[in-house]
Design an enzyme around this catalytic site. Structure first.
Site, short mmCIF file in Angstrom:
data_model
loop_
_atom_site.label_atom_id
_atom_site.label_comp_id
_atom_site.label_asym_id
_atom_site.label_seq_id
_atom_site.Cartn_x
_atom_site.Cartn_y
_atom_site.Cartn_z
N CYS A 33 -2.72 -3.22 -2.12
CA CYS A 33 -4.10 -2.73 -2.47
C CYS A 33 -3.94 -2.38 -4.09
O CYS A 33 -4.84 -2.50 -4.82
CB CYS A 33 -4.26 -1.54 -1.80
SG CYS A 33 -5.97 -1.58 -1.13
N GLY A 60 -8.79 -5.60 4.51
CA GLY A 60 -8.65 -4.42 3.84
C GLY A 60 -9.40 -4.58 2.37
O GLY A 60 -10.48 -5.39 2.42
N CYS A 61 -9.12 -3.88 1.40
CA CYS A 61 -9.67 -3.82 0.28
C CYS A 61 -9.73 -5.16 -0.54
O CYS A 61 -10.29 -5.17 -1.69
CB CYS A 61 -9.43 -2.62 -0.55
SG CYS A 61 -7.61 -2.46 -0.81
N THR A 62 -8.53 -5.84 -0.35
CA THR A 62 -8.61 -7.12 -1.23
C THR A 62 -8.98 -8.36 -0.41
O THR A 62 -8.72 -9.31 -0.69
CB THR A 62 -6.90 -7.22 -1.40
OG1 THR A 62 -6.31 -7.37 -0.29
CG2 THR A 62 -6.77 -6.51 -2.60
#
Lengths: 397, 513
Positions: free
Chosen positions: A397, A364-366
């Site tokens: 997130c 994901g975004c991390t």
């Protein structure tokens, strides 16, 4: 508005071309073919005479010599040393001064191989030999499959719409046949030639070589090189290659130069024919045809077919390993663990499965994360730490 | 139709040390669960001063005073370094101190929910009057302030959320409704912060890029907050609210939500609207989140580091009609993580990166810069989450080797040659691809790069609606000038053939058929 302007421009260009043609008697731009003149066993003169013969044969092209000064009417780019000569050739191709070049003793990168053209004695029919110099792969079968594609490309560029392909009966030919048939059934059409012999089949014998049965004959490059020499010099006893069109253009996926090869034993007629061969390839848009055919072959799953030819022991081992570990029953995974090296992520997932913890990998975004159920999160982190994957609960997130 | 271009960007940071303590969820959670914890006691001593925050190298990169690549010249940890003569105002933005921002919070509040005391109001009005972008009209909205007793009343008896400056209560945000929990003071505060930081980003975009704000026709807001009420919890519309503050009188707008991937989604939507001829100028904007302040605070304090998550982030980007100069947005080469893609990093990176490259006949090495999740590793590494941009680059490089675009030996240098160190604060959507847009524009205009790819990703499972991950990507390219386009569907060969036919026809008449 701009569309109209562009169309007008196109029509204007066409009328200009027509007017030029009426005034000069020549439609279309002349192809500019370079010829390097150093390196022949028969001397610079033999090559220059080849250029003169080519100019007499046809006026569709212009010959530019790359080599020592001479007193011919050809434009000459003066070079007096072989390595410099090849570098000059490359520069002239890159900047568009010449469209193609005929040369000898030039090394292509791996993946590029040349498609030669010979006269076959049976009925005087021309035949393409795929391939005659260069290496398309270090794996024999893969290289023959790639050679076949290059032969088809050159034949199509020279005007044969649906060239017939024969695979010479050498070591590995059956696997090559299977691979090409798979490519054909996946949507890259190949016209398989049947042998002239009574038992047929698309694997060619020696008789087919002499009869010129297929348009394109496929073999490994070393064999192709031998056939090239035999076909071009059997009437002269071997020293002087007097027949055929030479070893042909180097074709490779993404290789965008048109360079044709001669041997140091090539004689004047072969030089002349090679120049004409080069001009035909330019007229036939060899670069576009090559790109189109390579893309089509790729779309028909060419890469996968080639991969399956090369037996991967690693792959087999991997499959074995994966078979051992099956996932525990599926759970809702909302706990995420970060800090694991991205290249080890799948191993981390497998490690948790082995301990009975259901896990999924994600990104994901991390960054890359391993997802487990909230209830098992702390245990999972502990297990991963023990298994030496650095692990930490991830930030939402 | 020609491609849309990225015409300018604005980036802001707001120093918010008191908000770390009172609004960050890590801290709020700790207060509820473990009010006597060592962490809460130590926390105030680990907050940085405004000057340190301005001089912090990654923050100078964020507002455009330094290039991302320059961070390689500083040895990590970066918080031990200070940039000499660091300016709070950047090439494309600014770093605002907390007190000015609280004043601005009041200025953007149109429902009289923000109450500031008289003393603080006087002070902060004076400061904002010196701010180059604060108009008289905006400052007038701050009014004169309230009595501290009234503010204390609101907080103690009417569930207002206290606003702190230097550990003292200087004001509050009232709840907007007696009973509706969606309009409680805490949510109003968070949403007003998102609105104000978004508006400040927009104002910087306009001012630093010399844009006529009345030329903006549409605004897309892409933060991760929801504003609404109990009957429509996420109704919106932050975009319109921000457009009003900045004076974009000819614009309307809407909010796009996609967790951290929202900015990338919003950029693609903006580009599509412009390319399709619907609008000529669209702004994509997002403010910051107080909830995320000090998120990794416990790890930072444990390691005797200062709290590095002490800033709110915001950005605004203008997407416009092709002007022949600014970098184009290749809406025909969009990467997207679909429902069928799968969650493994290989699948994610393939769908977002290699699939659009294949469509365009490009190799991985044909992209000069990849802007992925550009989280500041100074923050994430001590917290055990690793270096996020680096992890992304590793996977891209690994795929490159598999595809034959890269030699194995080039993997180690891939991040250096095609990537950048991270610099953005961990504000969720803020680091996701978009921090590079301002830098990219400059790099394109200076002929330093020819192609960049912006990638945004999101973790949707957090909302418990789907387990899917999500992401989209787009490619920026150097504008090669407004060239005359080939008309669609006709080639020179077809024209030749038609003329040939016409001439034969003509000839046949002359020859008496």
């Amino acid at each position: 508005m701009t569309e109209n302007k562009a169309v007008k421009k196109m029509i204007g260009n066409v009328f200009n071309d027509i007017a030029d043609a009426m005034q000069t008697g020549q439609f279309g731009k002349k192809a500019r073919i370079g010829l390097t003149t150093l390196g022949s066993e028969h001397g610079v003169e033999t090559l220059i005479q080849g250029a003169e013969m080519a100019a007499q044969m046809c006026s569709d092209y212009e010959v530019i010599l790359i080599g020592p000064k001479n007193d011919t009417k050809f434009q000459t780019i003066e070079v007096n040393e072989e390595e410099m000569m090849h570098k000059t050739m490359e520069k002239l191709l890159e900047d568009g001064t010449i469209d193609a070049c005929v040369t000898m003793h030039y090394n292509f990168p791996i993946g590029v191989a040349t498609v030669g053209k010979v006269f076959t004695p049976g009925k005087g029919k021309e035949m393409y030999l795929a391939t005659t110099t260069g290496t398309t792969s270090t794996h024999r079968v893969e290289s023959m499959v790639k050679n076949a594609l290059r032969g088809i490309i050159v034949a199509k560029a020279c005007g044969i719409e649906n060239p017939s392909v024969g695979i010479l009966n050498l070591d590995g030919s059956r696997q090559v046949e299977r691979a090409l048939k798979e490519l054909n059934s996946n949507g890259y059409p190949i016209n398989f030639q049947e042998s002239m012999r009574s038992d047929g089949g698309c694997v060619m014998r020696g008789n087919d070589l002499l009869a010129g049965t297929p348009d394109v004959m496929v073999q490994d490059t070393l064999s192709g090189n031998i056939f090239m020499k035999v076909f071009s010099s059997f009437t002269t006893g071997g020293e002087y290659e007097s027949m055929g069109y030479g070893y042909g253009p180097g074709i490779g996926d993404g290789y965008d130069k048109t360079v044709l090869i001669l041997s140091r034993a090539s004689g004047t007629p072969v030089v002349a024919n090679a120049i004409k061969y080069a001009a035909d390839l330019i007229k036939g848009n060899i670069k576009e045809v090559a790109k189109r055919e390579f893309d089509l072959a790729r779309a028909a799953g060419g890469e996968a077919i080639l991969k399956s030819l090369i037996k991967g022991t690693q792959k087999a081992a991997c499959d074995e390993r994966d078979k051992e570990v099956t996932a525990p029953p599926h759970e809702v995974v909302t706990g995420s663990i970060s800090g694991i090296d991205i290249m080890d992520l799948e191993d981390a997932v497998t490690a948790l499965w082995k301990k009975g913890i259901y896990a999924e990998s994600g990104m994901g975004c991390t960054g890359p994360v391993v997802m487990v159920s909230e209830a098992k999160l702390q245990r999972a982190i502990q297990e991963l730490k023990e298994a030496k994957f650095v692990a930490q609960e991830a930030d939402p997130c | 139709m020609s491609y849309a271009v990225m015409k300018g960007a604005g980036y802001i940071l707001v120093h918010a040390p008191d908000m770390v303590i009172h609004s960050g969820t890590t801290q709020i959670g700790e207060k509820l669960g473990n009010p006597e914890s060592e962490y809460l006691k130590k926390l105030p001593n680990h907050l940085r001063s405004y000057e340190k925050v301005v001089a912090y190298p990654p923050n100078q990169v964020y507002i455009g005073n330094m290039k991302p690549e320059e961070l390689r010249g500083y040895e990590m940890p970066w918080h031990t370094h200070e940039v000499e003569s660091a300016d709070r105002f950047g090439k494309v933005g600014e770093i605002m101190p907390q007190d000015e921002f609280i004043g601005f919070l009041k200025a953007v509040d149109v429902f009289d929910l923000v109450k500031l005391n008289k003393e603080f109001t006087k002070e902060v009005r004076g400061k904002l009057e010196k701010h180059p972008l604060m108009t008289e009209a905006l400052i007038a909205k701050i009014k004169e302030g309230e009595e501290q007793e009234d503010i204390d009343q609101f907080i103690n008896n009417h569930h207002a959320e206290a606003i702190y400056q230097d550990h003292k209560i200087v004001g509050c945000v009232k709840r907007a409704h007696e009973t509706d929990s969606n309009l409680n003071a805490h949510i109003m505060f968070e949403n007003l912060v998102a609105k104000a930081s978004g508006a400040l980003s927009f104002m910087n975009l306009i001012a630093k890029n010399d844009i006529d704000v009345t030329s903006i026709e549409y605004v897309i807001e892409c933060s991760e907050e929801a504003c609404g009420d109990m009957n429509q919890r996420g109704g919106g519309n932050f975009a319109k609210a921000i457009a009003e503050v900045v004076g974009a009188v000819n614009a309307t707008g809407s909010d796009t939500r996609a967790f951290c991937a929202a900015p990338a989604h919003a950029m693609i939507q903006a580009a599509a609207l412009v390319k399709g001829g619907v609008y000529e100028n669209v702004v994509v904007v997002a403010g910051g989140a107080t909830a995320k302040l000090g998120m990794n605070g416990k790890d930072h304090v444990k390691k005797e580091m200062p709290i590095l998550e002490d800033v709110l982030g915001g950005f605004a980007v203008l997407v416009s009609k092709n002007d022949g100069v600014n970098p184009i947005i290749r809406t025909d080469l969009i990467g997207r993580h679909t429902v069928g893609t799968g969650s493994s990093p290989q699948a994610v990176i393939t769908s977002l990166i290699t699939a659009p490259l294949d469509k365009g006949g490009l190799k991985i090495t044909d992209v000069d810069r990849y802007s992925v999740e550009m989280q500041n590793p100074d923050i994430t590494k001590p917290a055990g989450a690793g270096d996020v941009p680096e992890a992304n680059y590793k996977m891209i490089a690994a795929l490159g080797v598999k595809r034959g675009d890269l030699e194995r030996a080039e993997v180690a240098t891939f991040a250096k040659n095609h990537g950048m160190p991270g610099w953005a604060p961990t504000q969720g959507h803020i680091p996701s691809g978009v921090p590079y847009l301002g830098h990219a524009r400059e790099a394109f205009l200076n002929d330093e790069i020819k192609r960049a790819m912006i990638v945004g990703k999101g973790s949707l499972f957090l909302a418990r609606m789907t387990n899917q991950f999500d992401g989209v990507s787009f490619i920026l390219e150097k504008n090669d000038g407004l060239t005359e386009e080939k008309p669609q569907g006709i080639s020179e060969d077809e024209v030749k053939s038609m003329i040939g036919e016409a001439m034969k026809d003509f000839a046949s008449h002359l020859l008496g058929k």
